[in-house]
Motif scaffolding. Sequence first.
Motif, PDB file in Angstrom:
ATOM      1  N   SER A   1     -76.043 -14.363 -18.801  1.00  0.00           N
ATOM      2  CA  SER A   1     -76.874 -13.594 -19.742  1.00  0.00           C
ATOM      3  C   SER A   1     -78.356 -13.844 -19.476  1.00  0.00           C
ATOM      4  CB  SER A   1     -76.526 -13.987 -21.185  1.00  0.00           C
ATOM      5  OG  SER A   1     -75.169 -13.764 -21.461  1.00  0.00           O
ATOM      6  N   ALA A   2     -78.706 -15.133 -19.278  1.00  0.00           N
ATOM      7  CA  ALA A   2     -80.104 -15.484 -19.016  1.00  0.00           C
ATOM      8  C   ALA A   2     -80.582 -14.912 -17.690  1.00  0.00           C
ATOM      9  CB  ALA A   2     -80.269 -17.007 -19.022  1.00  0.00           C
ATOM     10  N   ALA A   3     -79.692 -14.897 -16.679  1.00  0.00           N
ATOM     11  CA  ALA A   3     -80.062 -14.339 -15.377  1.00  0.00           C
ATOM     12  C   ALA A   3     -80.333 -12.844 -15.480  1.00  0.00           C
ATOM     13  CB  ALA A   3     -78.954 -14.614 -14.354  1.00  0.00           C
ATOM     14  N   ALA A   4     -79.561 -12.166 -16.333  1.00  0.00           N
ATOM     15  CA  ALA A   4     -79.841 -10.744 -16.571  1.00  0.00           C
ATOM     16  C   ALA A   4     -81.230 -10.583 -17.181  1.00  0.00           C
ATOM     17  CB  ALA A   4     -78.783 -10.154 -17.501  1.00  0.00           C
ATOM     18  N   GLY A   5     -81.581 -11.509 -18.085  1.00  0.00           N
ATOM     19  CA  GLY A   5     -82.924 -11.490 -18.654  1.00  0.00           C
ATOM     20  C   GLY A   5     -83.993 -11.670 -17.604  1.00  0.00           C
ATOM     21  N   LYS A   6     -83.769 -12.615 -16.704  1.00  0.00           N
ATOM     22  CA  LYS A   6     -84.773 -12.849 -15.664  1.00  0.00           C
ATOM     23  C   LYS A   6     -84.836 -11.691 -14.681  1.00  0.00           C
ATOM     24  CE  LYS A   6     -86.951 -16.256 -17.029  1.00  0.00           C
ATOM     25  NZ  LYS A   6     -86.594 -15.896 -18.415  1.00  0.00           N
ATOM     26  N   ALA A   7     -83.740 -10.971 -14.499  1.00  0.00           N
ATOM     27  CA  ALA A   7     -83.804  -9.738 -13.698  1.00  0.00           C
ATOM     28  C   ALA A   7     -84.757  -8.764 -14.366  1.00  0.00           C
ATOM     29  CB  ALA A   7     -82.412  -9.130 -13.543  1.00  0.00           C
ATOM     30  N   GLY A   8     -84.707  -8.708 -15.698  1.00  0.00           N
ATOM     31  CA  GLY A   8     -85.656  -7.878 -16.440  1.00  0.00           C
ATOM     32  C   GLY A   8     -87.080  -8.370 -16.289  1.00  0.00           C
ATOM     33  N   ALA A   9     -87.248  -9.706 -16.292  1.00  0.00           N
ATOM     34  CA  ALA A   9     -88.588 -10.279 -16.102  1.00  0.00           C
ATOM     35  C   ALA A   9     -89.141  -9.931 -14.726  1.00  0.00           C
ATOM     36  CB  ALA A   9     -88.537 -11.801 -16.272  1.00  0.00           C
ATOM     37  N   ILE A  10     -88.273  -9.914 -13.719  1.00  0.00           N
ATOM     38  CA  ILE A  10     -88.697  -9.550 -12.361  1.00  0.00           C
ATOM     39  C   ILE A  10     -89.130  -8.081 -12.328  1.00  0.00           C
ATOM     40  CG2 ILE A  10     -87.877  -9.206  -9.987  1.00  0.00           C
ATOM     41  CD1 ILE A  10     -86.050 -11.698 -10.493  1.00  0.00           C
ATOM     42  N   VAL A  11     -88.349  -7.224 -12.989  1.00  0.00           N
ATOM     43  CA  VAL A  11     -88.734  -5.809 -13.093  1.00  0.00           C
ATOM     44  C   VAL A  11     -90.105  -5.703 -13.762  1.00  0.00           C
ATOM     45  CG1 VAL A  11     -88.189  -3.600 -14.189  1.00  0.00           C
ATOM     46  CG2 VAL A  11     -86.373  -4.941 -13.123  1.00  0.00           C
ATOM     47  N   GLY A  12     -90.300  -6.485 -14.834  1.00  0.00           N
ATOM     48  CA  GLY A  12     -91.582  -6.472 -15.537  1.00  0.00           C
ATOM     49  C   GLY A  12     -92.717  -6.999 -14.683  1.00  0.00           C
ATOM     50  N   ALA A  13     -92.463  -8.127 -13.999  1.00  0.00           N
ATOM     51  CA  ALA A  13     -93.522  -8.766 -13.207  1.00  0.00           C
ATOM     52  C   ALA A  13     -93.946  -7.906 -12.020  1.00  0.00           C
ATOM     53  CB  ALA A  13     -93.045 -10.136 -12.715  1.00  0.00           C
ATOM     54  N   PHE A  14     -92.978  -7.310 -11.338  1.00  0.00           N
ATOM     55  CA  PHE A  14     -93.309  -6.500 -10.169  1.00  0.00           C
ATOM     56  C   PHE A  14     -93.636  -5.056 -10.560  1.00  0.00           C
ATOM     57  CE2 PHE A  14     -90.800  -9.942  -8.287  1.00  0.00           C
ATOM     58  CZ  PHE A  14     -91.596 -10.301  -7.217  1.00  0.00           C
ATOM     59  N   GLY A  15     -92.834  -4.517 -11.477  1.00  0.00           N
ATOM     60  CA  GLY A  15     -93.003  -3.110 -11.824  1.00  0.00           C
ATOM     61  C   GLY A  15     -94.261  -2.822 -12.612  1.00  0.00           C
ATOM     62  N   PHE A  16     -94.543  -3.633 -13.655  1.00  0.00           N
ATOM     63  CA  PHE A  16     -95.697  -3.365 -14.511  1.00  0.00           C
ATOM     64  C   PHE A  16     -96.998  -3.492 -13.727  1.00  0.00           C
ATOM     65  CE2 PHE A  16     -98.847  -4.250 -17.797  1.00  0.00           C
ATOM     66  CZ  PHE A  16     -98.522  -3.308 -18.760  1.00  0.00           C
ATOM     67  N   LEU A  17     -97.010  -4.407 -12.757  1.00  0.00           N
ATOM     68  CA  LEU A  17     -98.206  -4.621 -11.945  1.00  0.00           C
ATOM     69  C   LEU A  17     -98.643  -3.329 -11.266  1.00  0.00           C
ATOM     70  CD1 LEU A  17    -100.047  -6.992 -11.004  1.00  0.00           C
ATOM     71  CD2 LEU A  17     -98.577  -7.207  -9.014  1.00  0.00           C
ATOM     72  N   TYR A  18     -97.678  -2.566 -10.797  1.00  0.00           N
ATOM     73  CA  TYR A  18     -97.969  -1.302 -10.122  1.00  0.00           C
ATOM     74  C   TYR A  18     -98.055  -0.139 -11.113  1.00  0.00           C
ATOM     75  CZ  TYR A  18     -97.143  -3.563  -5.616  1.00  0.00           C
ATOM     76  OH  TYR A  18     -97.234  -4.383  -4.520  1.00  0.00           O
ATOM     77  N   ALA A  19     -97.115  -0.138 -12.070  1.00  0.00           N
ATOM     78  CA  ALA A  19     -97.056   0.988 -13.007  1.00  0.00           C
ATOM     79  C   ALA A  19     -98.326   1.117 -13.843  1.00  0.00           C
ATOM     80  CB  ALA A  19     -95.846   0.840 -13.922  1.00  0.00           C
ATOM     81  N   ALA A  20     -98.923  -0.022 -14.205  1.00  0.00           N
ATOM     82  CA  ALA A  20    -100.081   0.003 -15.108  1.00  0.00           C
ATOM     83  C   ALA A  20    -101.379   0.421 -14.419  1.00  0.00           C
ATOM     84  CB  ALA A  20    -100.261  -1.367 -15.751  1.00  0.00           C
ATOM     85  N   GLN A  21    -101.355   0.599 -13.105  1.00  0.00           N
ATOM     86  CA  GLN A  21    -102.574   1.008 -12.402  1.00  0.00           C
ATOM     87  C   GLN A  21    -102.980   2.421 -12.809  1.00  0.00           C
ATOM     88  OE1 GLN A  21    -104.413  -1.071 -10.530  1.00  0.00           O
ATOM     89  NE2 GLN A  21    -102.884  -2.642 -11.022  1.00  0.00           N
ATOM     90  N   ASP A  22    -104.286   2.602 -12.952  1.00  0.00           N
ATOM     91  CA  ASP A  22    -104.809   3.898 -13.392  1.00  0.00           C
ATOM     92  C   ASP A  22    -104.730   4.931 -12.267  1.00  0.00           C
ATOM     93  OD1 ASP A  22    -106.975   5.953 -14.332  1.00  0.00           O
ATOM     94  OD2 ASP A  22    -106.745   4.553 -16.015  1.00  0.00           O
ATOM     95  N   LYS A  23    -104.641   6.205 -12.655  1.00  0.00           N
ATOM     96  CA  LYS A  23    -104.635   7.280 -11.660  1.00  0.00           C
ATOM     97  C   LYS A  23    -106.021   7.488 -11.062  1.00  0.00           C
ATOM     98  CE  LYS A  23    -100.766   9.671 -13.871  1.00  0.00           C
ATOM     99  NZ  LYS A  23    -100.296  10.878 -14.585  1.00  0.00           N
ATOM    100  N   ASP A  24    -107.042   7.070 -11.802  1.00  0.00           N
ATOM    101  CA  ASP A  24    -108.421   7.174 -11.324  1.00  0.00           C
ATOM    102  C   ASP A  24    -108.711   6.014 -10.374  1.00  0.00           C
ATOM    103  OD1 ASP A  24    -111.124   7.330 -10.882  1.00  0.00           O
ATOM    104  OD2 ASP A  24    -111.710   7.308 -13.006  1.00  0.00           O
TER     105      ASP A  24
END
Length: 538
Positions: free
Chosen positions: A445-468
């Motif tokens: 269960s905790a490993a599934a959580g950390k898979a989510g943390a990895i998605v957050g750590a890698f994904g948000f870094l790119y997703a949050a970048q502005d289009k400008d």
Amino acid sequence: MTARDLQVLSKLDVAKTQLYHFKAIVIAGMGFFTDAYDLFSISLVTKLLGRIYYFDPNSNTPGSLPPNVSSAVNGVAFCGTLAGQLFFGWLGDKMGRKRVYGMTLMLMVICSIASGLSFGHTAKSVMSTLCFFRFWLGFGIGGDYPLSATIMSEYANKKTRGAFIAAVFAMQGFGNLTGGIVTLIISAGFKSNYDAPNYNDDRAGSTVPQADYVWRIILMFGSVPALLTYYWRMKMPETARYTALVAHNAKQAASDMSKVLQVEIAEEQEKVSEVAIDQSSNFGLFSKEFVRRHGLHLVGTTTTWFLLDIAFYSQNLFQKDIFSAVGWLPKAATMSALEEVYKVARAQTLIALCGTVPGYWFTVALIDTIGRFAIQLIGFGMMTAFMLGLAIPYHHWTTKGHHIGFVVMYAFTFFFANFGPNSTTFIVPAEIYPARLRSTCHGISAAAGKAGAIVGAFGFLYAAQDKDPAKRDKGYPAGIGIRNSLFALAGCCVLGFFFTFLVPEPKGKSLEDMSRENDDDEEVQTTAVVGIERALPV
């Protein structure tokens, strides 16, 4: 013969709150204090790492970590944590909780120190070394999740078990807060002795050579609390539930718990042997019987933790970027390197103090009153509401004079994460699975959580970048922006709300009742539907 007939377990279930409970909370909790400090302190120093190792004298903005390096530095510990949760969770059921417990703590101590000693002649070699040690640091941290939760749940009585496990996890809030305070003290001390101009006035001089010591000291400090509790971890007896139900050693279980509870407990070796040969409870993790009894539970505990951690770690790791985007932190070029570290730490400490820490302790106070199920639903619901409250009028929050309102709303998302699913997703998996699979299932269960943390750590870094391109961090492709990223995180919380209905309510029940180790042969024939019914809070 069922587990409820064993005196040693019934004594634990009805034991009054005693000194040993609080000792167990502190010993297990200091591991989580260290976990939070080590995992979240990196976000306090990543801007400093960029200034030191990726300085470009021709740039109008201070150096920053390239996208791939930033992703690795922020996310590699989570990869190690995921692996550690699976490995040590499994090992805790095979070798015993206590025998594995010391390994994880010593690994954390060694790798915390090694992270601060990361070496190399080039930026690439220093970052590579740092990532190597942070992976193994995460591996040790990962082991602490299933072991601490399982040990505390198996030591606790059924009346206040939720509060005890929540108190262990609440030490994570103090670890987060301490990371900010330590960073404030160290950066302020270095700044007073090695003052420097801001980047606009002197690009090279804005980062003094001594700044390289700052991030190293901050990371190495994480070893101190873990080292202080190592001796006491080694002195803890094995839990009676593991000794009796998994190792089948009635004499040792009775002896250990007689000392802990300070009462006489009969050995009952014959009863333990009868429980051991009861085939109805000896199913494995990959058996049809496990799927029938606990399959939906495992889907519930893994999905809710996965979805929660996407949102929780995205917010936690990238607070500094969000605060800069809404204007709460000054522009990087208007500060020196040490001043920037200080102001990032100040902002994160304020959020931890006002939102993170109180949320944990609200859970401790109320979890055995209103239950895990209600707290998790409330948490996911309120996180959704506050994220939408940030995202919908995002342009309002970014205008001058409205930054404090944004910070208050942002703090409330942390409050309801911790008085909500961030606590309950940790607690429930330690209560609903059989003793011989408890650590393993918590680890999954905790490993599934950390898979989510990895998605957050890698994904948000790119997703949050502005289009400008003018508002985008150097080297990053266009993303969907912070506003749309907040909408996505709100969506994760909505899904988490609905998956919560797969998770049972363990409030006031013994571990053996929840795991159905008390089922007799007739009860074993009941359908899986009964296994997911819960007592809804009144």
